[in-house]
Scaffold this motif. Structure first.
Motif, PDB file in Angstrom:
ATOM      1  N   LEU A  66      23.366  39.167  27.484  1.00  0.00           N
ATOM      2  CA  LEU A  66      24.047  40.456  27.583  1.00  0.00           C
ATOM      3  C   LEU A  66      25.530  40.353  27.211  1.00  0.00           C
ATOM      4  O   LEU A  66      26.314  41.244  27.537  1.00  0.00           O
ATOM      5  CB  LEU A  66      23.918  41.004  29.008  1.00  0.00           C
ATOM      6  N   ARG A  67      25.895  39.287  26.539  1.00  0.00           N
ATOM      7  CA  ARG A  67      27.320  39.058  26.264  1.00  0.00           C
ATOM      8  C   ARG A  67      27.960  40.171  25.447  1.00  0.00           C
ATOM      9  O   ARG A  67      29.062  40.630  25.767  1.00  0.00           O
ATOM     10  CB  ARG A  67      27.504  37.704  25.578  1.00  0.00           C
ATOM     11  N   GLU A  68      27.275  40.593  24.386  1.00  0.00           N
ATOM     12  CA  GLU A  68      27.869  41.640  23.540  1.00  0.00           C
ATOM     13  C   GLU A  68      27.979  42.967  24.300  1.00  0.00           C
ATOM     14  O   GLU A  68      28.998  43.656  24.230  1.00  0.00           O
ATOM     15  CB  GLU A  68      27.058  41.819  22.259  1.00  0.00           C
ATOM     16  N   GLU A  69      26.926  43.328  25.016  1.00  0.00           N
ATOM     17  CA  GLU A  69      26.971  44.566  25.796  1.00  0.00           C
ATOM     18  C   GLU A  69      28.051  44.479  26.867  1.00  0.00           C
ATOM     19  O   GLU A  69      28.766  45.457  27.126  1.00  0.00           O
ATOM     20  CB  GLU A  69      25.613  44.834  26.443  1.00  0.00           C
ATOM     21  N   PHE A  70      28.171  43.328  27.494  1.00  0.00           N
ATOM     22  CA  PHE A  70      29.168  43.136  28.536  1.00  0.00           C
ATOM     23  C   PHE A  70      30.576  43.411  28.012  1.00  0.00           C
ATOM     24  O   PHE A  70      31.351  44.160  28.620  1.00  0.00           O
ATOM     25  CB  PHE A  70      29.070  41.704  29.070  1.00  0.00           C
ATOM     26  N   VAL A  71      30.903  42.844  26.866  1.00  0.00           N
ATOM     27  CA  VAL A  71      32.263  43.008  26.338  1.00  0.00           C
ATOM     28  C   VAL A  71      32.476  44.393  25.745  1.00  0.00           C
ATOM     29  O   VAL A  71      33.478  45.062  26.029  1.00  0.00           O
ATOM     30  CB  VAL A  71      32.582  41.912  25.303  1.00  0.00           C
ATOM     31  N   SER A  72      31.524  44.863  24.927  1.00  0.00           N
ATOM     32  CA  SER A  72      31.727  46.137  24.224  1.00  0.00           C
ATOM     33  C   SER A  72      31.656  47.348  25.143  1.00  0.00           C
ATOM     34  O   SER A  72      32.421  48.313  24.983  1.00  0.00           O
ATOM     35  CB  SER A  72      30.710  46.282  23.090  1.00  0.00           C
ATOM     36  N   VAL A  75      33.881  45.494  29.367  1.00  0.00           N
ATOM     37  CA  VAL A  75      35.210  44.899  29.313  1.00  0.00           C
ATOM     38  C   VAL A  75      36.162  45.718  28.452  1.00  0.00           C
ATOM     39  O   VAL A  75      37.274  46.051  28.882  1.00  0.00           O
ATOM     40  CB  VAL A  75      35.132  43.443  28.780  1.00  0.00           C
ATOM     41  N   PHE A  76      35.761  46.068  27.241  1.00  0.00           N
ATOM     42  CA  PHE A  76      36.657  46.797  26.348  1.00  0.00           C
ATOM     43  C   PHE A  76      37.065  48.173  26.902  1.00  0.00           C
ATOM     44  O   PHE A  76      38.257  48.522  26.856  1.00  0.00           O
ATOM     45  CB  PHE A  76      36.029  46.933  24.963  1.00  0.00           C
ATOM     46  N   PRO A  77      36.140  48.979  27.433  1.00  0.00           N
ATOM     47  CA  PRO A  77      36.581  50.250  28.027  1.00  0.00           C
ATOM     48  C   PRO A  77      37.597  50.044  29.151  1.00  0.00           C
ATOM     49  O   PRO A  77      38.549  50.823  29.294  1.00  0.00           O
ATOM     50  CB  PRO A  77      35.274  50.854  28.558  1.00  0.00           C
ATOM     51  N   MET A  78      37.401  48.991  29.940  1.00  0.00           N
ATOM     52  CA  MET A  78      38.338  48.697  31.025  1.00  0.00           C
ATOM     53  C   MET A  78      39.705  48.286  30.480  1.00  0.00           C
ATOM     54  O   MET A  78      40.747  48.692  31.016  1.00  0.00           O
ATOM     55  CB  MET A  78      37.760  47.590  31.905  1.00  0.00           C
ATOM     56  N   PHE A  79      39.705  47.506  29.406  1.00  0.00           N
ATOM     57  CA  PHE A  79      40.975  47.052  28.843  1.00  0.00           C
ATOM     58  C   PHE A  79      41.723  48.176  28.123  1.00  0.00           C
ATOM     59  O   PHE A  79      42.938  48.096  27.969  1.00  0.00           O
ATOM     60  CB  PHE A  79      40.751  45.853  27.918  1.00  0.00           C
ATOM     61  N   ARG A  80      41.012  49.209  27.695  1.00  0.00           N
ATOM     62  CA  ARG A  80      41.720  50.367  27.131  1.00  0.00           C
ATOM     63  C   ARG A  80      42.636  50.984  28.173  1.00  0.00           C
ATOM     64  O   ARG A  80      43.647  51.606  27.847  1.00  0.00           O
ATOM     65  CB  ARG A  80      40.723  51.422  26.651  1.00  0.00           C
ATOM     66  N   ALA A  81      42.287  50.805  29.435  1.00  0.00           N
ATOM     67  CA  ALA A  81      43.093  51.350  30.533  1.00  0.00           C
ATOM     68  C   ALA A  81      44.167  50.380  31.009  1.00  0.00           C
ATOM     69  O   ALA A  81      44.963  50.714  31.877  1.00  0.00           O
ATOM     70  CB  ALA A  81      42.191  51.709  31.712  1.00  0.00           C
ATOM     71  N   ASN A  82      44.186  49.155  30.463  1.00  0.00           N
ATOM     72  CA  ASN A  82      45.097  48.103  30.942  1.00  0.00           C
ATOM     73  C   ASN A  82      44.899  47.857  32.436  1.00  0.00           C
ATOM     74  O   ASN A  82      45.858  47.622  33.180  1.00  0.00           O
ATOM     75  CB  ASN A  82      46.559  48.458  30.672  1.00  0.00           C
ATOM     76  N   ALA A  83      43.656  47.873  32.878  1.00  0.00           N
ATOM     77  CA  ALA A  83      43.373  47.853  34.312  1.00  0.00           C
ATOM     78  C   ALA A  83      43.708  46.521  34.967  1.00  0.00           C
ATOM     79  O   ALA A  83      43.349  45.453  34.466  1.00  0.00           O
ATOM     80  CB  ALA A  83      41.899  48.184  34.558  1.00  0.00           C
ATOM     81  N   MET A  84      44.403  46.606  36.092  1.00  0.00           N
ATOM     82  CA  MET A  84      44.703  45.457  36.937  1.00  0.00           C
ATOM     83  C   MET A  84      44.616  45.902  38.385  1.00  0.00           C
ATOM     84  O   MET A  84      45.245  46.893  38.762  1.00  0.00           O
ATOM     85  CB  MET A  84      46.109  44.916  36.675  1.00  0.00           C
ATOM     86  N   TYR A  85      43.851  45.178  39.184  1.00  0.00           N
ATOM     87  CA  TYR A  85      43.763  45.492  40.610  1.00  0.00           C
ATOM     88  C   TYR A  85      44.928  44.838  41.343  1.00  0.00           C
ATOM     89  O   TYR A  85      45.206  43.665  41.161  1.00  0.00           O
ATOM     90  CB  TYR A  85      42.441  44.994  41.183  1.00  0.00           C
ATOM     91  N   GLU A  86      45.616  45.633  42.138  1.00  0.00           N
ATOM     92  CA  GLU A  86      46.787  45.195  42.885  1.00  0.00           C
ATOM     93  C   GLU A  86      47.819  44.530  41.975  1.00  0.00           C
ATOM     94  O   GLU A  86      48.530  43.604  42.357  1.00  0.00           O
ATOM     95  CB  GLU A  86      46.377  44.287  44.049  1.00  0.00           C
TER      96      GLU A  86
END
Length: 408
Positions: A66-72, A75-86
């Protein structure tokens, strides 16, 4: 308890804990068990999990890349938000759980299973993430969490159970594990045992993906990352699939000791927890994405994204990937990425990843506007006087009121 469960899909790693769970499910519920093992880039050979499941007499064994699905798709939608917890944590474990849980539910539908099961403990966040995802995708499906049901509360009892049922135990599992590790293509997460005292520095052997920054190369390395609509698409001019791109950045970042984090975080279930994370490629990607946004996002859009980011990150951390509010925020974030395209150069050196250059065909940066020389764009310095006067009006009114109230 056992009568209403005929078939269960188990998130199965092939390790000691999930092997015990597999046997426990069959014994306790008298049910058929389907195993599901996901390859998310954890760097482990997964075929032993298949052989172990076969040894237990499992007929339906799912092992999926599931590596490609995991990143595309995660992970990528999350990184569009520059997400960082705390403000620090790049959510490597948090973002993997909804994908695993989604496949558990899908496999349950495919095989006619009544329930899914996971090996998360009753103290952690993962139980919440797995089960909230299941609630959102199929409110009728049952979830079995053995750690909340059985009486195997210690390592000794687990080992005794394994020996009683002839479950193979690796030699290093007979002693106390120095710490536990969760890994995927985005990060490694280490916690427990030698890491439980936050006053003690993490031992060197905890780190698995990154070179000690003090021992990293003495010369910096420059990496150029290309973006389209907010997603990274190339490294040093070579287009790569999402998973291959993250793997390449892991290699480069890890070589230079980038992406180490020692964090005491606030778990959703109410306790503080100390974790040591390694996110080399993700850290490089995070900085690069901020870099390309700096020249392509309007100030208002950029600041609004920064305002909603903590809420977005908290939703992922707490297990609400499949929730209406996360989807609403994602729509806003994705809209902002329409012109986030171009190339960013990141300098890697002894644990740091710094943006040193950025370019975009959609850049909002104007040299004519910012130059100290006479610019071609009409900018009248006198206009600033009225701008300041209007913005200062409320401050003058506020100061005059305070002065009058004090009788000055």
């Amino acid at each position: 308890m056992a009568n209403d469960i005929k078939k269960v899909v188990l998130a199965y790693s092939g390790g000691l804990d999930t092997s015990i769970i597999l046997k426990w499910l069959k014994e306790t519920y008298q049910c058929e068990v389907v195993t599901f093992t996901a390859d998310l880039g954890q760097g482990e050979e997964l075929e032993p999990a298949r052989k172990k499941a076969e040894m237990f007499g499992i007929k339906d064994i799912y092992i999926e890349d599931l590596r490609e699905e995991f990143v595309s798709d995660f992970v990528f939608p999350m990184f569009r938000a520059n997400a960082m917890y705390e403000g620090l944590y790049l959510l490597g474990t948090s973002i993997a759980r909804p994908l695993i849980a989604k496949r558990l539910v899908e496999i349950a539908h495919e095989t006619g299973a009544d329930a899914i099961s996971h090996g998360a403990t009753g103290k952690g966040n993962d139980q919440v993430r797995f089960e909230l995802t299941a609630n959102a995708l199929d409110p009728s499906i049952k979830v079995i969490a053995p750690w909340r049901e059985w009486d195997l509360r210690s390592r000794t009892k687990l080992l005794e159970y394994a020996e009683r049922h002839q479950i193979p135990i690796a030699k290093d599992k007979r002693g106390e594990a120095p710490f536990s590790v969760d890994a995927n293509l985005l990060h490694t997460s280490s916690e427990g045992r030698v890491l439980e005292d936050p006053a003690m520095e993490a031992p060197d052997y905890v780190f698995q993906r990154t070179t000690d920054p003090e021992k990293a190369p003495d010369s910096p390395e420059y990496v150029k990352i290309g973006f389209e609509k907010g997603d990274a698409v190339s490294v040093n001019g070579v287009r790569l699939s999402p998973a291959a791109l993250l793997e390449k950045l892991n290699e480069l970042g890890g070589k230079h000791g980038v992406g180490r984090l020692d964090l005491v975080e606030n778990r959703f279930v109410g306790m503080k927890s100390r974790g040591v994370y390694e996110t080399p490629g993700g850290t490089v990607l995070w900085h690069a994405h901020r870099g390309i946004e700096s020249i392509t996002l309007d100030r208002g859009a950029a600041h609004l994204k920064d305002e909603i980011m903590p809420k977005y990150a908290e939703l992922i951390y707490n297990g609400f990937w499949y929730s209406p509010e996360r989807e609403m925020l994602q729509a806003l974030i994705d809209k902002s990425q329409e012109f986030v395209a171009g190339e960013v150069t990141v300098k890697l050196y002894k644990g740091s990843a710094n943006v040193v250059a950025r370019t975009s065909p959609y850049s909002l940066y104007s040299e004519d506007l910012v130059t100290f020389e006479e610019g071609a764009v009409a900018y009248d310095h006198k206009d600033a006087e009225g701008f300041i006067r209007l913005n200062g009006l409320r401050l003058k009114t506020w100061a005059a009121r305070n002065k009058k109230a004090r009788g000055v």
